[in-house]
Design an enzyme around this catalytic site. Structure first.
Site, PDB file in Angstrom:
ATOM      1  CG  ASP A 141      -2.027   1.017   1.117  1.00  0.00           C
ATOM      2  OD1 ASP A 141      -2.571   1.426   2.174  1.00  0.00           O
ATOM      3  OD2 ASP A 141      -2.339   1.450  -0.014  1.00  0.00           O
ATOM      4  CE  LYS A 144      -0.704   3.432  -4.017  1.00  0.00           C
ATOM      5  NZ  LYS A 144      -0.719   2.654  -2.754  1.00  0.00           N
ATOM      6  CG  ASP A 169      -5.348  -0.155  -1.292  1.00  0.00           C
ATOM      7  OD1 ASP A 169      -5.210   0.918  -0.691  1.00  0.00           O
ATOM      8  OD2 ASP A 169      -6.419  -0.492  -1.848  1.00  0.00           O
ATOM      9  CG  ASN A 170      -4.370   2.178  -3.627  1.00  0.00           C
ATOM     10  OD1 ASN A 170      -3.532   2.087  -2.725  1.00  0.00           O
ATOM     11  ND2 ASN A 170      -5.566   2.728  -3.447  1.00  0.00           N
ATOM     12  CD  GLU A 199      -8.381   4.816  -0.346  1.00  0.00           C
ATOM     13  OE1 GLU A 199      -8.656   3.744  -0.901  1.00  0.00           O
ATOM     14  OE2 GLU A 199      -7.241   5.285  -0.359  1.00  0.00           O
TER      15      GLU A 199
HETATM   16  O1  LIG Z   1       2.687   9.043  -0.613  1.00  0.00           O
HETATM   17  C1  LIG Z   1       3.338   8.148  -0.145  1.00  0.00           C
HETATM   18  N1  LIG Z   1       2.859   6.955   0.213  1.00  0.00           N
HETATM   19  C2  LIG Z   1       1.446   6.734   0.113  1.00  0.00           C
HETATM   20  C3  LIG Z   1       1.228   5.627  -0.883  1.00  0.00           C
HETATM   21  N2  LIG Z   1      -0.219   5.509  -1.101  1.00  0.00           N
HETATM   22  C4  LIG Z   1      -0.793   6.228  -2.042  1.00  0.00           C
HETATM   23  O2  LIG Z   1      -0.134   6.987  -2.729  1.00  0.00           O
HETATM   24  C5  LIG Z   1      -2.268   6.139  -2.230  1.00  0.00           C
HETATM   25  C6  LIG Z   1      -2.911   7.084  -3.034  1.00  0.00           C
HETATM   26  C7  LIG Z   1      -4.298   7.054  -3.201  1.00  0.00           C
HETATM   27  C8  LIG Z   1      -4.962   8.068  -4.040  1.00  0.00           C
HETATM   28  C9  LIG Z   1      -6.034   7.716  -4.853  1.00  0.00           C
HETATM   29  C10 LIG Z   1      -6.677   8.662  -5.632  1.00  0.00           C
HETATM   30  C11 LIG Z   1      -6.240   9.975  -5.608  1.00  0.00           C
HETATM   31  F1  LIG Z   1      -6.869  10.900  -6.359  1.00  0.00           F
HETATM   32  C12 LIG Z   1      -5.156  10.332  -4.807  1.00  0.00           C
HETATM   33  C13 LIG Z   1      -4.512   9.391  -4.023  1.00  0.00           C
HETATM   34  C14 LIG Z   1      -5.069   6.060  -2.575  1.00  0.00           C
HETATM   35  C15 LIG Z   1      -4.428   5.096  -1.800  1.00  0.00           C
HETATM   36  O3  LIG Z   1      -5.156   4.112  -1.189  1.00  0.00           O
HETATM   37  C16 LIG Z   1      -3.049   5.121  -1.622  1.00  0.00           C
HETATM   38  O4  LIG Z   1      -2.479   4.133  -0.869  1.00  0.00           O
HETATM   39  C17 LIG Z   1       4.775   8.322   0.085  1.00  0.00           C
HETATM   40  C18 LIG Z   1       5.287   9.576   0.286  1.00  0.00           C
HETATM   41  C19 LIG Z   1       6.634   9.681   0.487  1.00  0.00           C
HETATM   42  O5  LIG Z   1       7.216  10.828   0.728  1.00  0.00           O
HETATM   43  N3  LIG Z   1       7.396   8.567   0.479  1.00  0.00           N
HETATM   44  C20 LIG Z   1       6.826   7.372   0.269  1.00  0.00           C
HETATM   45  N4  LIG Z   1       5.530   7.213   0.088  1.00  0.00           N
HETATM   46 MG   LIG Z   2      -3.915   2.521  -0.590  1.00  0.00          MG
END
Ligand SMILES: O=C(NCCNC(=O)c1cc(-c2ccc(F)cc2)cc(O)c1O)c1cc(O)ncn1
Ligand SMILES: [Mg+2]
Length: 215
Positions: A141, A144, A169-170, A199
């Site tokens: 999760d 991506k 997920d996703n 979600e």
């Molecule tokens: O953003 C970091 N991780 C979150 C990963 N998860 C997601 O990006 C994520 C995004 C969405 C999502 C869906 C639609 C939309 F319009 C915007 C976002 C949904 C989800 O369910 C996720 O799980 C991150 C930062 C960083 O600095 N270093 C390492 N990782």
């Molecule tokens: Mg997610």
């Protein structure tokens, strides 16, 4: 705004949830994200699918990639029997700081190891540092575009063995096309798509469950 969204999520937990009651923590976060501010937790609909997979696998060791505020960490840990644990990796230190407090509020800290750092850096050290032989369940999760490289790294490090279940997920939104193509076409995985919704929205999304068949 002065506070961050994760900080506002923690405040909602501290206001609405009961210390030591994981379900009340889950309910408080879902209520906040549905009625106040959207946030990227796996959520209640996909969370129920996650629950059913965790119950079916009844894992002893779980790896979660991407902690965020700890919502799915709490969902997983609350279903684990004594002696089982979830190791959760979070790259972002601000997310990790909030997640620690959410996990503590739920009373599940004894079943959770939260590790701050990049998945690609930590995975090669898992065996040595945590005494993990192989993971029974991996919940993907995080970023991506890291799903596929980290899956290959887990394979190379012998952390995925016959019967290990990957739950991602996703896979539709934001989407993980290269990962999906890999697990669906590889003769070494049995894959199944659980159709659901992003979600707290009506947009399509889903979870992909892939069972490793061994070499
Ligand atoms: O953003 C970091 N991780 C979150 C990963 N998860 C997601 O990006 C994520 C995004 C969405 C999502 C869906 C639609 C939309 F319009 C915007 C976002 C949904 C989800 O369910 C996720 O799980 C991150 C930062 C960083 O600095 N270093 C390492 N990782
Ligand atoms: Mg997610």
């Amino acid at each position: 705004t002065r506070t961050s969204r994760p900080q506002r999520i923690l405040k909602a937990v501290q206001r609405k949830a009961t210390v030591g009651d994981p379900q009340s923590v889950i309910t408080a976060i879902d209520h906040f994200c549905r009625h106040r501010e959207w946030a990227m937790n796996v959520g209640d609909e996909k969370g129920s699918i996650l629950d059913s997979v965790v119950s079916e696998v009844s894992p002893v060791t779980v790896l979660e990639l991407g902690t965020y505020c700890g919502y799915s960490t709490v969902r997983i840990a609350r279903l684990l029997p004594p002696g089982a644990c979830v190791i959760t990796l979070e790259f972002n230190p601000d997310y990790a700081a909030i997640a620690r407090q959410v996990i503590q509020w739920s009373g599940l800290e004894d079943k959770v190891q939260l590790v701050e750092g990049a998945s690609g850096d930590w995975i090669p050290w898992m065996k040595e540092h945590f005494g993990v032989q192989a993971f029974d369940l991996v919940f993907l999760d995080h970023w991506k575009e890291r799903y596929l490289p980290d899956t290959k790294l887990l394979e190379e490090c012998g952390l995925i063995q016959k019967g290990t279940v990957l739950l991602a997920d996703n896979v539709i939104c934001p989407g993980t096309p290269d990962y999906l193509e890999y697990v669906r076409n590889s003769p070494r995985y049995n894959s199944h798509y659980y159709r659901s919704h992003l979600e707290y929205t009506k947009a399509e999304d889903g979870l992909e469950k892939s069972v490793f068949l061994g070499y």
